[in-house]
Design a protein around this motif. Structure first.
Motif, PDB file in Angstrom:
ATOM      1  N   ALA A 113      -2.445   4.921   7.365  1.00 43.21           N
ATOM      2  CA  ALA A 113      -3.475   4.052   7.935  1.00 43.21           C
ATOM      3  C   ALA A 113      -4.864   4.523   7.516  1.00 43.21           C
ATOM      4  N   ALA A 114      -5.080   5.831   7.549  1.00 43.44           N
ATOM      5  CA  ALA A 114      -6.373   6.385   7.139  1.00 43.44           C
ATOM      6  C   ALA A 114      -6.644   6.123   5.664  1.00 43.44           C
ATOM      7  N   MET A 115      -5.638   6.292   4.822  1.00 45.87           N
ATOM      8  CA  MET A 115      -5.804   6.034   3.399  1.00 45.87           C
ATOM      9  C   MET A 115      -6.073   4.554   3.135  1.00 45.87           C
ATOM     10  N   THR A 116      -5.471   3.683   3.932  1.00 44.75           N
ATOM     11  CA  THR A 116      -5.700   2.246   3.789  1.00 44.75           C
ATOM     12  C   THR A 116      -7.144   1.903   4.117  1.00 44.75           C
ATOM     13  N   GLN A 148      -7.620   3.698  -0.391  1.00 45.35           N
ATOM     14  CA  GLN A 148      -6.839   4.522  -1.319  1.00 45.35           C
ATOM     15  C   GLN A 148      -5.375   4.099  -1.384  1.00 45.35           C
ATOM     16  N   GLN A 149      -5.063   2.916  -0.870  1.00 46.59           N
ATOM     17  CA  GLN A 149      -3.652   2.528  -0.783  1.00 46.59           C
ATOM     18  C   GLN A 149      -3.030   2.212  -2.139  1.00 46.59           C
ATOM     19  N   GLN A 150      -3.825   2.103  -3.196  1.00 47.13           N
ATOM     20  CA  GLN A 150      -3.282   1.845  -4.524  1.00 47.13           C
ATOM     21  C   GLN A 150      -2.825   3.106  -5.239  1.00 47.13           C
ATOM     22  N   GLN A 151      -3.145   4.248  -4.697  1.00 45.39           N
ATOM     23  CA  GLN A 151      -2.710   5.500  -5.326  1.00 45.39           C
ATOM     24  C   GLN A 151      -1.182   5.561  -5.351  1.00 45.39           C
ATOM     25  N   ASP A 152      -0.651   6.084  -6.427  1.00 40.52           N
ATOM     26  CA  ASP A 152       0.809   6.133  -6.576  1.00 40.52           C
ATOM     27  C   ASP A 152       1.469   6.891  -5.437  1.00 40.52           C
ATOM     28  N   GLU A 153       0.882   8.007  -5.035  1.00 42.15           N
ATOM     29  CA  GLU A 153       1.473   8.801  -3.965  1.00 42.15           C
ATOM     30  C   GLU A 153       1.495   8.029  -2.647  1.00 42.15           C
ATOM     31  N   ARG A 183       1.494   4.722  -2.262  1.00 45.98           N
ATOM     32  CA  ARG A 183       2.488   3.658  -2.369  1.00 45.98           C
ATOM     33  C   ARG A 183       3.905   4.209  -2.217  1.00 45.98           C
ATOM     34  N   ARG A 184       4.124   5.392  -2.766  1.00 49.17           N
ATOM     35  CA  ARG A 184       5.448   6.009  -2.648  1.00 49.17           C
ATOM     36  C   ARG A 184       5.755   6.341  -1.188  1.00 49.17           C
ATOM     37  N   LEU A 185       4.767   6.874  -0.482  1.00 44.62           N
ATOM     38  CA  LEU A 185       4.968   7.215   0.925  1.00 44.62           C
ATOM     39  C   LEU A 185       5.187   5.963   1.776  1.00 44.62           C
ATOM     40  N   MET A 186       4.486   4.892   1.435  1.00 43.22           N
ATOM     41  CA  MET A 186       4.692   3.646   2.174  1.00 43.22           C
ATOM     42  C   MET A 186       6.131   3.164   2.042  1.00 43.22           C
ATOM     43  N   ARG A 187       6.622   3.205   0.845  1.00 44.97           N
ATOM     44  CA  ARG A 187       8.004   2.748   0.638  1.00 44.97           C
ATOM     45  C   ARG A 187       8.991   3.673   1.351  1.00 44.97           C
ATOM     46  N   ARG A 188       8.660   4.987   1.394  1.00 40.87           N
ATOM     47  CA  ARG A 188       9.563   5.926   2.048  1.00 40.87           C
ATOM     48  C   ARG A 188       9.727   5.606   3.533  1.00 40.87           C
ATOM     49  N   GLU A 238       5.877  -2.250   2.962  1.00 41.63           N
ATOM     50  CA  GLU A 238       5.618  -2.877   1.672  1.00 41.63           C
ATOM     51  C   GLU A 238       4.150  -2.676   1.311  1.00 41.63           C
ATOM     52  N   PRO A 239       3.844  -1.931   0.258  1.00 42.89           N
ATOM     53  CA  PRO A 239       2.444  -1.636  -0.081  1.00 42.89           C
ATOM     54  C   PRO A 239       1.578  -2.878  -0.225  1.00 42.89           C
ATOM     55  N   GLU A 240       2.135  -3.953  -0.773  1.00 47.25           N
ATOM     56  CA  GLU A 240       1.334  -5.150  -1.015  1.00 47.25           C
ATOM     57  C   GLU A 240       0.816  -5.768   0.281  1.00 47.25           C
ATOM     58  N   ARG A 241       1.498  -5.535   1.390  1.00 46.06           N
ATOM     59  CA  ARG A 241       1.090  -6.131   2.661  1.00 46.06           C
ATOM     60  C   ARG A 241      -0.141  -5.461   3.243  1.00 46.06           C
ATOM     61  N   TRP A 242      -0.429  -4.239   2.822  1.00 45.52           N
ATOM     62  CA  TRP A 242      -1.475  -3.452   3.477  1.00 45.52           C
ATOM     63  C   TRP A 242      -2.699  -3.267   2.589  1.00 45.52           C
ATOM     64  N   GLN A 243      -3.000  -4.272   1.808  1.00 41.83           N
ATOM     65  CA  GLN A 243      -4.188  -4.197   0.966  1.00 41.83           C
ATOM     66  C   GLN A 243      -5.434  -4.483   1.809  1.00 41.83           C
ATOM     67  N   ARG A 244      -6.424  -3.583   1.792  1.00 41.81           N
ATOM     68  CA  ARG A 244      -7.665  -3.749   2.536  1.00 41.81           C
ATOM     69  C   ARG A 244      -8.814  -3.237   1.685  1.00 41.81           C
ATOM     70  N   PRO A 245      -9.982  -3.867   1.768  1.00 42.90           N
ATOM     71  CA  PRO A 245     -11.151  -3.282   1.099  1.00 42.90           C
ATOM     72  C   PRO A 245     -11.577  -2.030   1.848  1.00 42.90           C
ATOM     73  N   PRO A 246     -12.077  -1.019   1.134  1.00 36.40           N
ATOM     74  CA  PRO A 246     -12.471   0.217   1.805  1.00 36.40           C
ATOM     75  C   PRO A 246     -13.673  -0.005   2.722  1.00 36.40           C
ATOM     76  N   LEU A 247     -13.763   0.810   3.754  1.00 37.22           N
ATOM     77  CA  LEU A 247     -14.899   0.771   4.668  1.00 37.22           C
ATOM     78  C   LEU A 247     -15.953   1.738   4.187  1.00 37.22           C
ATOM     79  N   HIS A 248     -17.174   1.253   3.980  1.00 34.84           N
ATOM     80  CA  HIS A 248     -18.268   2.104   3.479  1.00 34.84           C
ATOM     81  C   HIS A 248     -19.309   2.298   4.557  1.00 34.84           C
TER      82      HIS A 248
END
Length: 384
Positions: free
Chosen positions: A350-353, A357-362, A364-369, A373-383
């Motif tokens: 949730a913090a990475m989302t 940073q949810q597009q990072q390979d690691e 995405r791998r943890l999400m699947r574990r 589904e990584p595609e469901r949790w796409q969010r623009p970063p908070l600045h």
């Protein structure tokens, strides 16, 4: 620097204000007529001195003293009262007051008693600015305060009982909390919760419409909003960012947990608590400024980087948070190596989302574990 005066008799309050204003240049005075008003002013203004009458319309002034002493053992407090019997004086002394003056008081004596309590100037006559490092270190050793109209520990205690609480009980508990009532009514009257176009105008009905759990979550988020106690715009902006970040982590962590068939309450609470360290540092920096210190942008950033973790850990202990909840909070900032526990993994994801940073390979791998589904949790970063 502020002085809080709790006195319901207007002529006496005005006299006290006049005496206090003559103690030192630049003093701010907060006049309150009830204990409830004084508690809010104490949280909001962090006074350097408190002067309290013994008997108030809503109870004894010692109620305020007890409230203060649970969190601050050193704040100077002077009691004034028409009662000067031994029992009265001893009752006040047991709570650690710094002085007692009987009414009617002599103005010159009052001035003499107040001057050393403020300690506004050094012997040279020049104000001594506090040391930032020492100020942060001393605050970290004491009680970390996040002053708002709602006590965080009070709301946490209610959250532990959420399964047994009814909307009517919560409404009774929060009677008189104007800001919270307005927030809950606004949410309850939103498009998603409205009932056939009929506005909800009762707190109990608002809580029933959104559910006890959501009402408690909203109350806890509000209890962490320290912005009203911050006068420095730089600190207020950072506090707003961290609170927004915590609320987003809370919402996403809860949604992720529910999507996996887990109860989302603990995840939401952990998310809200994930930035209490930063908020504690910000509040301490505001106190530093009020005591005459100055801060650069770099000092603010350095202080947050160096002290947020320590302050966060202190708050976890101070609020007696259970170990499983502490582990969920900690995972927002650092996931233990080779962690396989779904709870911390979800908080980290949730913090990475929220950080984008949810597009990072690691990630995405943890999400699947964990079954996401990584595609469901796409969010623009908070600045910030």
């Amino acid at each position: 620097m502020n002085v809080l005066i709790l006195e319901h008799h207007a002529p006496t309050a005005e006299l006290l204000e006049t005496v206090v204003m003559g103690l030192a240049p630049g003093l701010g005075v907060q006049l309150c007529g009830t204990i409830a008003e004084a508690v809010q002013a104490w949280h909001r203004y962090s006074p350097a001195l408190v002067i309290s009458e013994w008997s108030l319309p809503d109870g004894p002034g010692l109620t305020l003293v007890r409230r203060i002493r649970t969190q601050d053992k050193h704040l100077p407090i002077l009691m004034i009262s028409a009662r000067s019997d031994k029992e009265t004086v001893l009752a006040a002394a047991r709570l650690g007051i710094n002085g007692f003056i009987a009414k009617p008081f002599d103005v010159a004596l009052l001035h003499q008693r107040l001057q050393p309590l403020l300690k506004t100037e050094a012997p040279s006559g020049r104000a001594v600015p506090p040391s930032l490092d020492r100020h942060l270190a001393e605050a970290a050793e004491g009680t970390i305060r996040l002053p708002t109209d709602l006590e965080q520990e009070d709301v946490l205690a209610l959250m532990e009982r959420r399964q047994e609480l009814s909307p009517a009980e919560l409404a009774r508990h929060w009677r008189g909390q104007a800001t919270l009532s307005a927030r809950l009514l606004d949410i309850a009257n939103s498009a998603s919760l409205g009932r056939a176009g009929k506005p909800i105008d009762k707190l109990e009905a608002a809580i029933a419409a959104m559910g006890v759990e959501m009402a408690l979550s909203q109350a806890f988020a509000l209890s962490l909003d320290i912005s009203r106690s911050l006068t420095d715009p730089r600190l207020a902006e950072r506090a707003g960012f961290y609170l927004q970040q915590a609320e987003q982590v809370a919402a996403i962590a809860r949604a992720m947990a529910i999507s996996l068939g887990l109860e989302g309450g603990a995840f939401h609470t952990a998310g809200l608590l994930s930035r209490v360290g930063e908020l504690g540092v910000i509040r301490t920096l505001q106190d530093f400024i009020r005591q005459g210190g100055t801060l650069s942008e770099q000092q603010i950033e350095d202080s947050l980087g160096r002290w947020a973790a320590d302050y966060g850990n202190r708050v976890k202990i101070q609020w007696r948070l259970p170990l499983p909840l502490r582990e969920l909070i900690g995972a927002v900032h650092l996931l233990k190596k080779n962690s396989t526990d779904r709870g911390p993994l979800l908080m980290y994801l949730a913090a990475m989302t929220v950080a984008g940073q949810q597009q990072q390979d690691e990630v995405r791998r943890l999400m699947r574990r964990v079954g996401l589904e990584p595609e469901r949790w796409q969010r623009p970063p908070l600045h910030p």
